[in-house]
Design a protein around this motif. Structure first.
Motif, PDB file in Angstrom:
ATOM      1  N   ASP A   1       0.721  -1.136  -0.041  1.00  0.00           N
ATOM      2  CA  ASP A   1      -0.300   0.098  -0.128  1.00  0.00           C
ATOM      3  C   ASP A   1       0.809   1.383   0.080  1.00  0.00           C
ATOM      4  O   ASP A   1       0.478   2.396   0.572  1.00  0.00           O
ATOM      5  CB  ASP A   1      -0.880   0.010   1.364  1.00  0.00           C
ATOM      6  CG  ASP A   1      -1.730  -1.233   1.139  1.00  0.00           C
ATOM      7  OD1 ASP A   1      -2.313  -1.720   0.089  1.00  0.00           O
ATOM      8  OD2 ASP A   1      -1.892  -1.778   2.413  1.00  0.00           O
ATOM      9  N   VAL A   2       1.862   1.182  -0.849  1.00  0.00           N
ATOM     10  CA  VAL A   2       2.844   2.304  -0.627  1.00  0.00           C
ATOM     11  C   VAL A   2       2.713   3.274  -2.212  1.00  0.00           C
ATOM     12  O   VAL A   2       2.541   2.549  -3.098  1.00  0.00           O
ATOM     13  CB  VAL A   2       4.268   2.020  -0.697  1.00  0.00           C
ATOM     14  CG1 VAL A   2       5.267   3.207  -0.447  1.00  0.00           C
ATOM     15  CG2 VAL A   2       4.488   1.229   0.673  1.00  0.00           C
ATOM     16  N   VAL A   3       2.953   4.347  -2.109  1.00  0.00           N
ATOM     17  CA  VAL A   3       2.746   5.139  -3.502  1.00  0.00           C
ATOM     18  C   VAL A   3       4.426   5.136  -4.002  1.00  0.00           C
ATOM     19  O   VAL A   3       5.179   5.788  -3.264  1.00  0.00           O
ATOM     20  CB  VAL A   3       2.256   6.574  -3.194  1.00  0.00           C
ATOM     21  CG1 VAL A   3       2.543   7.414  -4.551  1.00  0.00           C
ATOM     22  CG2 VAL A   3       0.853   6.514  -2.843  1.00  0.00           C
ATOM     23  N   MET A   4       4.578   4.656  -5.176  1.00  0.00           N
ATOM     24  CA  MET A   4       5.988   4.713  -5.494  1.00  0.00           C
ATOM     25  C   MET A   4       5.908   5.097  -7.167  1.00  0.00           C
ATOM     26  O   MET A   4       6.735   4.487  -8.030  1.00  0.00           O
ATOM     27  CB  MET A   4       6.765   3.221  -5.445  1.00  0.00           C
ATOM     28  CG  MET A   4       6.547   2.875  -4.081  1.00  0.00           C
ATOM     29  SD  MET A   4       7.599   1.096  -3.925  1.00  0.00           S
ATOM     30  CE  MET A   4       9.637   1.762  -3.936  1.00  0.00           C
ATOM     31  N   ARG A   5       5.354   6.095  -7.148  1.00  0.00           N
ATOM     32  CA  ARG A   5       5.048   6.789  -8.506  1.00  0.00           C
ATOM     33  C   ARG A   5       6.313   7.330  -9.069  1.00  0.00           C
ATOM     34  O   ARG A   5       7.122   7.797  -8.421  1.00  0.00           O
ATOM     35  CB  ARG A   5       3.950   7.835  -8.467  1.00  0.00           C
ATOM     36  CG  ARG A   5       2.506   7.439  -8.283  1.00  0.00           C
ATOM     37  CD  ARG A   5       1.542   8.494  -7.988  1.00  0.00           C
ATOM     38  NE  ARG A   5       0.249   8.139  -7.633  1.00  0.00           N
ATOM     39  CZ  ARG A   5      -0.604   8.961  -7.285  1.00  0.00           C
ATOM     40  NH1 ARG A   5      -0.403  10.076  -6.985  1.00  0.00           N
ATOM     41  NH2 ARG A   5      -1.586   8.434  -6.790  1.00  0.00           N
ATOM     42  N   GLU A   6       6.499   6.844 -10.264  1.00  0.00           N
ATOM     43  CA  GLU A   6       8.154   7.405 -10.981  1.00  0.00           C
ATOM     44  C   GLU A   6       9.182   7.199 -10.307  1.00  0.00           C
ATOM     45  O   GLU A   6      10.288   7.731 -10.419  1.00  0.00           O
ATOM     46  CB  GLU A   6       7.785   8.938 -11.412  1.00  0.00           C
ATOM     47  CG  GLU A   6       6.377   9.292 -12.075  1.00  0.00           C
ATOM     48  CD  GLU A   6       6.519  10.767 -12.864  1.00  0.00           C
ATOM     49  OE1 GLU A   6       7.834  10.750 -13.365  1.00  0.00           O
ATOM     50  OE2 GLU A   6       5.573  11.316 -12.967  1.00  0.00           O
ATOM     51  N   ALA A   7       9.255   6.064  -9.428  1.00  0.00           N
ATOM     52  CA  ALA A   7      10.425   5.601  -8.861  1.00  0.00           C
ATOM     53  C   ALA A   7      11.169   4.923  -9.806  1.00  0.00           C
ATOM     54  O   ALA A   7      11.036   4.356 -10.660  1.00  0.00           O
ATOM     55  CB  ALA A   7      10.012   4.637  -7.513  1.00  0.00           C
ATOM     56  N   ASP A   8      12.470   4.962  -9.727  1.00  0.00           N
ATOM     57  CA  ASP A   8      13.279   4.293 -10.523  1.00  0.00           C
ATOM     58  C   ASP A   8      13.872   2.993  -9.778  1.00  0.00           C
ATOM     59  O   ASP A   8      14.545   2.809  -8.848  1.00  0.00           O
ATOM     60  CB  ASP A   8      14.850   4.876 -10.536  1.00  0.00           C
ATOM     61  CG  ASP A   8      15.733   4.465 -11.453  1.00  0.00           C
ATOM     62  OD1 ASP A   8      15.572   3.214 -12.109  1.00  0.00           O
ATOM     63  OD2 ASP A   8      16.716   5.132 -12.136  1.00  0.00           O
ATOM     64  N   LEU A   9      13.086   1.941 -10.245  1.00  0.00           N
ATOM     65  CA  LEU A   9      13.407   0.633  -9.855  1.00  0.00           C
ATOM     66  C   LEU A   9      14.242  -0.212 -11.031  1.00  0.00           C
ATOM     67  O   LEU A   9      14.122  -1.584 -10.964  1.00  0.00           O
ATOM     68  CB  LEU A   9      12.077  -0.143  -9.475  1.00  0.00           C
ATOM     69  CG  LEU A   9      11.291   0.573  -8.342  1.00  0.00           C
ATOM     70  CD1 LEU A   9       9.726  -0.065  -8.033  1.00  0.00           C
ATOM     71  CD2 LEU A   9      11.965   0.506  -6.938  1.00  0.00           C
ATOM     72  N   THR A  10      14.887   0.141 -11.707  1.00  0.00           N
ATOM     73  CA  THR A  10      15.644  -0.509 -12.596  1.00  0.00           C
ATOM     74  C   THR A  10      16.592  -1.452 -12.078  1.00  0.00           C
ATOM     75  O   THR A  10      17.494  -1.074 -11.256  1.00  0.00           O
ATOM     76  CB  THR A  10      16.654   0.510 -13.486  1.00  0.00           C
ATOM     77  OG1 THR A  10      15.673   1.789 -13.888  1.00  0.00           O
ATOM     78  CG2 THR A  10      17.222  -0.012 -14.543  1.00  0.00           C
ATOM     79  N   GLY A  11      16.316  -2.648 -12.556  1.00  0.00           N
ATOM     80  CA  GLY A  11      17.266  -3.635 -11.905  1.00  0.00           C
ATOM     81  C   GLY A  11      17.153  -4.212 -10.876  1.00  0.00           C
ATOM     82  O   GLY A  11      17.841  -4.758 -10.071  1.00  0.00           O
ATOM     83  N   VAL A  12      15.957  -3.623 -10.171  1.00  0.00           N
ATOM     84  CA  VAL A  12      15.316  -4.252  -8.598  1.00  0.00           C
ATOM     85  C   VAL A  12      15.600  -5.917  -8.642  1.00  0.00           C
ATOM     86  O   VAL A  12      14.910  -6.450  -9.579  1.00  0.00           O
ATOM     87  CB  VAL A  12      14.418  -3.658  -8.332  1.00  0.00           C
ATOM     88  CG1 VAL A  12      13.082  -4.142  -9.038  1.00  0.00           C
ATOM     89  CG2 VAL A  12      14.196  -3.499  -6.710  1.00  0.00           C
ATOM     90  N   ARG A  13      15.742  -6.236  -7.425  1.00  0.00           N
ATOM     91  CA  ARG A  13      15.614  -7.665  -7.362  1.00  0.00           C
ATOM     92  C   ARG A  13      14.286  -7.826  -6.275  1.00  0.00           C
ATOM     93  O   ARG A  13      14.375  -7.603  -5.070  1.00  0.00           O
ATOM     94  CB  ARG A  13      16.580  -8.351  -6.462  1.00  0.00           C
ATOM     95  CG  ARG A  13      18.088  -8.601  -7.558  1.00  0.00           C
ATOM     96  CD  ARG A  13      18.817  -9.539  -7.290  1.00  0.00           C
ATOM     97  NE  ARG A  13      18.160 -10.839  -7.292  1.00  0.00           N
ATOM     98  CZ  ARG A  13      18.675 -11.924  -6.970  1.00  0.00           C
ATOM     99  NH1 ARG A  13      20.189 -12.046  -6.530  1.00  0.00           N
ATOM    100  NH2 ARG A  13      18.331 -13.065  -6.846  1.00  0.00           N
ATOM    101  N   CYS A  14      13.240  -8.522  -6.752  1.00  0.00           N
ATOM    102  CA  CYS A  14      12.098  -8.544  -5.872  1.00  0.00           C
ATOM    103  C   CYS A  14      11.770  -9.986  -5.954  1.00  0.00           C
ATOM    104  O   CYS A  14      10.652 -10.208  -5.624  1.00  0.00           O
ATOM    105  CB  CYS A  14      10.809  -7.668  -6.427  1.00  0.00           C
ATOM    106  SG  CYS A  14      11.096  -5.944  -5.885  1.00  0.00           S
ATOM    107  N   ASP A  15      12.582 -10.991  -6.548  1.00  0.00           N
ATOM    108  CA  ASP A  15      11.986 -12.236  -6.806  1.00  0.00           C
ATOM    109  C   ASP A  15      11.816 -12.873  -5.491  1.00  0.00           C
ATOM    110  O   ASP A  15      12.469 -12.710  -4.363  1.00  0.00           O
ATOM    111  CB  ASP A  15      13.146 -12.798  -7.467  1.00  0.00           C
ATOM    112  CG  ASP A  15      14.701 -12.728  -6.932  1.00  0.00           C
ATOM    113  OD1 ASP A  15      14.929 -11.440  -6.967  1.00  0.00           O
ATOM    114  OD2 ASP A  15      15.492 -13.905  -6.755  1.00  0.00           O
ATOM    115  N   GLY A  16      10.698 -13.500  -5.223  1.00  0.00           N
ATOM    116  CA  GLY A  16      10.127 -14.255  -3.991  1.00  0.00           C
ATOM    117  C   GLY A  16       9.718 -13.333  -2.964  1.00  0.00           C
ATOM    118  O   GLY A  16       9.234 -13.433  -1.800  1.00  0.00           O
ATOM    119  N   GLY A  17       9.644 -11.713  -3.290  1.00  0.00           N
ATOM    120  CA  GLY A  17       9.233 -10.978  -2.367  1.00  0.00           C
ATOM    121  C   GLY A  17       7.736 -10.542  -2.356  1.00  0.00           C
ATOM    122  O   GLY A  17       7.015 -11.293  -3.062  1.00  0.00           O
TER     123      GLY A  17
END
Length: 206
Positions: free
Chosen positions: A129-145
């Motif tokens: 429930d977080v607002v992350m508009r126009e965040a830079d998540l390039t190359g982020v690792r969320c696998d299994g998250g």
């Protein structure tokens, strides 16, 4: 999209705090701007309504701390540890993270728009429930998250790893299926339709 770097040669601070020990302290009354914090220990600290603007945190320990409705606006975090930290309804608009650890980090609500989290390892973080508009998540690792109910509209997600990630209820309209890893990601029917349409497929009820 923010293009501010984690550190710039032109960075200037009005104050510098080195090796401060805030272990277990209540820091709700803190209000800092343009301050450099080097080797700050905030382990098991608590905050409610604390405000930090345009500050830089180098090698800070936030471990096991709890933060409620606190603000870290346009701040820079370099080599910081956020193990078992809880951020509830906090604001991090425009902040940048570099080489930080987010093991067992909990982020519930709040505004993290325009943050820079390039290449961040968020596999064990719980983000909801977080607002992350126009965040830079390039190359982020969320696998299994878990990133549920997150507003990712306009976010940069290229080369992101979302394999097995729970994305239910999140705005993933900017995802380009051929630029991210989505295998086994958990999504809703509506999200599945949106991804199919992004791939150029025509979705019909029958």
């Amino acid at each position: 999209m923010t293009d501010r770097k984690a550190e710039t040669a032109a960075s200037k601070f009005d104050a510098t705090v080195t090796s401060a020990d805030w272990y277990g302290q209540t820091i709700s009354d803190r209000n800092h701007s343009r301050t450099l914090f080097a080797d700050l220990d905030m382990t098991e600290a608590t905050s409610a309504g604390a405000v930090f603007k345009e500050c830089t945190f180098r090698r800070a320990k936030f471990n096991c701390s709890r933060h409620e409705a606190s603000a870290f606006i346009n701040c820079t975090f370099v080599g910081c540890n956020f193990y078992d930290v809880a951020f509830n309804a906090c604001k991090f608009v425009g902040s940048v993270f570099e080489a930080c650890k987010f093991d067992a980090t909990s982020i519930k609500g709040g505004n993290w728009s325009f943050v820079g989290l390039q290449g961040a390892d968020l596999r064990s973080a719980d983000i909801a429930d977080v607002v992350m508009r126009e965040a830079d998540l390039t190359g982020v690792r969320c696998d299994g998250g878990s990133m549920t109910g997150v507003d990712l509209s306009g976010a940069a997600l290229d080369r992101g790893n979302f394999i097995g990630c729970d994305l239910r209820g999140s705005d993933i309209s900017t995802i380009e299926p051929d630029t991210v890893a989505l295998k086994r990601a958990v999504i809703t029917i509506d999200q599945a339709v949106m991804i199919c349409e992004a791939m150029g497929l025509v979705v019909r009820a029958s």
